[in-house]
Design an enzyme around this catalytic site. Structure first.
Site, PDB file in Angstrom:
ATOM      1  N   GLN A 114     -11.645   4.824  -6.131  1.00 21.02           N
ATOM      2  CA  GLN A 114     -12.657   3.934  -6.809  1.00 21.02           C
ATOM      3  C   GLN A 114     -13.220   3.154  -5.983  1.00 21.02           C
ATOM      4  O   GLN A 114     -12.982   2.696  -4.842  1.00 21.02           O
ATOM      5  CB  GLN A 114     -11.621   3.203  -7.746  1.00 21.02           C
ATOM      6  CG  GLN A 114     -10.632   2.240  -6.970  1.00 21.02           C
ATOM      7  CD  GLN A 114      -9.629   1.387  -7.986  1.00 21.02           C
ATOM      8  OE1 GLN A 114      -9.701   0.263  -7.814  1.00 21.02           O
ATOM      9  NE2 GLN A 114      -8.648   2.102  -8.848  1.00 21.02           N
ATOM     10  N   HIS A 116     -15.747  -0.974  -6.367  1.00 18.70           N
ATOM     11  CA  HIS A 116     -16.112  -2.091  -7.361  1.00 18.70           C
ATOM     12  C   HIS A 116     -17.520  -2.356  -7.032  1.00 18.70           C
ATOM     13  O   HIS A 116     -17.959  -2.525  -5.790  1.00 18.70           O
ATOM     14  CB  HIS A 116     -15.312  -3.119  -7.390  1.00 18.70           C
ATOM     15  CG  HIS A 116     -13.753  -2.760  -7.516  1.00 18.70           C
ATOM     16  ND1 HIS A 116     -13.244  -2.522  -8.849  1.00 18.70           N
ATOM     17  CD2 HIS A 116     -12.704  -2.731  -6.641  1.00 18.70           C
ATOM     18  CE1 HIS A 116     -12.028  -2.148  -8.960  1.00 18.70           C
ATOM     19  NE2 HIS A 116     -11.614  -2.246  -7.591  1.00 18.70           N
ATOM     20  N   GLU A 141     -11.825  -7.630  -3.820  1.00 16.06           N
ATOM     21  CA  GLU A 141     -10.389  -7.607  -3.843  1.00 16.06           C
ATOM     22  C   GLU A 141      -9.666  -7.733  -2.427  1.00 16.06           C
ATOM     23  O   GLU A 141     -10.434  -7.287  -1.558  1.00 16.06           O
ATOM     24  CB  GLU A 141      -9.571  -6.174  -4.574  1.00 16.06           C
ATOM     25  CG  GLU A 141     -10.115  -5.837  -5.999  1.00 16.06           C
ATOM     26  CD  GLU A 141      -9.742  -4.713  -6.432  1.00 16.06           C
ATOM     27  OE1 GLU A 141      -9.343  -4.582  -7.764  1.00 16.06           O
ATOM     28  OE2 GLU A 141      -9.319  -3.816  -5.682  1.00 16.06           O
ATOM     29  N   ARG A 240     -14.650   5.005 -11.120  1.00 12.47           N
ATOM     30  CA  ARG A 240     -13.746   5.775 -10.501  1.00 12.47           C
ATOM     31  C   ARG A 240     -14.254   7.250 -10.349  1.00 12.47           C
ATOM     32  O   ARG A 240     -15.288   7.532 -11.073  1.00 12.47           O
ATOM     33  CB  ARG A 240     -12.435   5.788 -11.534  1.00 12.47           C
ATOM     34  CG  ARG A 240     -11.996   4.617 -11.815  1.00 12.47           C
ATOM     35  CD  ARG A 240     -10.807   4.585 -12.845  1.00 12.47           C
ATOM     36  NE  ARG A 240     -10.173   3.348 -13.051  1.00 12.47           N
ATOM     37  CZ  ARG A 240     -10.522   2.588 -13.875  1.00 12.47           C
ATOM     38  NH1 ARG A 240     -11.710   2.572 -14.680  1.00 12.47           N
ATOM     39  NH2 ARG A 240      -9.720   1.403 -13.811  1.00 12.47           N
TER      40      ARG A 240
END
Length: 368
Positions: A114, A116, A141, A240
């Site tokens: 994945q 983002h 993250e 994803r």
């Protein structure tokens, strides 16, 4: 309700647990251990995965305020009624929302492949596919290892990839001879290397699931002890491409990535020592949404003051025990492993440490 309430500025939280299948099971999970450490009435099921502990006001896992003086309410509801607890800068910058979600992860098997989106891509994806990308926010993250931790992030140096293509036939099968040769031919030319790497990765992601599974089954399964603290911006936008039953968007993922090879060391974000407090290490990423502090109090220290910051904080106890006092609390708070506190902006907490081995805490906040 008024928005400038001066009491109830410090209170414990009961936080949501996510039971994703990739999580460690029962008391093998750090998440489960923290849950029962923070709540004597909590029950952990031996055969159930405990993957993530969510500490924040995310709608899919909003923490419950655990204070007898307050009618049952969630942290998100409390912030909506009393946004001044965020601090003026945070309140104004993030429209009265807590801008981060704080987590503990306890990983047993691989998570999905994945990435983002940044805010520009998130806005576009939300406009085109709102059922899969439900908001317009980015989702940076940051993970901080609690145990030995392995993760895949970015692309290795080309020389390492080429070596794996030679030594791992299953990998070579998925990438294909032509793409592998193109990558070898681009060594020394950054633009050619980036394009070749994109072709290799895209070709691998485009295979049918059956073919990938057949090749993966030829490799030895390896399980590691992986637990970490994680902090991220509040968003549900995840692109994803595999190892998940959720929506897969291979084309978007392959187009959005940065295909610049780099050593693993370049992906490690260093912490900085707080110049005013030798117990505090600061992880301050290049995004405004969050900062994480690790507070390690040695056994020799029995009185410690958690300094105020101009932001609401979420405080998690990883190790140790203490009694906490604050002008914002009408009574003392007992802190043990797994305790989670909401500390309003510009409030301090004094700790009287009762454990013999000191304390380890993590604190998430937003330092604008």
């Amino acid at each position: 309700m008024a928005t400038d309430r001066n009491d109830f500025l410090l209170f414990p939280l009961t936080c949501a647990v996510q039971n994703y299948a990739w999580g460690k099971v029962g008391l093998d999970s750090e998440v489960a251990k923290l849950v029962i450490g923070g709540d004597a009435l909590a029950v952990v099921e031996a055969d159930k995965p405990y993957a993530e502990l969510w500490m924040g006001a995310h709608p899919k896992g909003d923490a419950q305020i655990k204070d007898n003086r307050i009618a049952q309410t969630t942290l998100g509801q409390w912030i909506a009624h009393f946004p001044a607890c965020l601090g003026s800068k945070v309140k104004d910058t993030f429209q009265g929302q807590l801008p981060f979600l704080f987590k503990v992860l306890s990983v047993n098997t691989a998570l999905s492949i994945q990435a983002h989106p940044n805010k520009e891509l998130a806005t576009r994806l939300h406009t085109q596919f709102p059922e899969h990308y439900p908001d317009t926010n980015h989702k940076p993250e940051m993970a901080i290892a609690l145990t030995r931790f392995e993760g895949l992030c970015g692309f290795r140096p080309v020389e390492e990839i080429l070596e794996f293509l030679e030594k791992v036939p299953e990998f070579h099968t998925l990438v294909g001879h032509g793409a592998a040769q193109e990558l070898r031919g681009g060594v020394g030319d950054a633009d050619r290397t980036s394009q070749a790497l994109k072709r290799c990765f895209t070709r691998m992601m485009d295979w049918e699931k059956k073919v990938v599974v057949e090749n993966l089954n030829e490799l030895v399964k390896r399980v590691t002890e992986d637990d970490c603290i994680e902090c991220m911006a509040c968003s549900d936008n995840t692109v994803r491409a595999g190892l998940t039953p959720k929506y897969i968007d291979v084309n978007t993922l392959c187009e959005m990535l940065n295909y610049s090879p780099a050593p693993a060391s370049s992906k490690i974000f260093p912490c900085l020592q707080d110049p005013s407090d030798p117990c505090v290490s600061i992880y301050n990423p290049p995004v405004p949404d969050f900062t994480v502090m690790r507070i390690q109090i040695p056994a020799s220290v029995k009185q410690y003051n958690i300094s105020p910051v101009d932001s609401a904080s979420i405080l998690l106890v990883i190790e140790g025990e203490a009694t906490g006092t604050s002008p914002a609390a009408l009574s003392d708070l007992t802190l043990t492993r797994g305790s989670v506190l909401l500390v309003s902006a510009n409030e301090s907490v004094s700790l009287h440490i009762t454990s013999q081995s000191g304390m380890t805490l993590f604190r998430a906040c937003c330092l604008l």
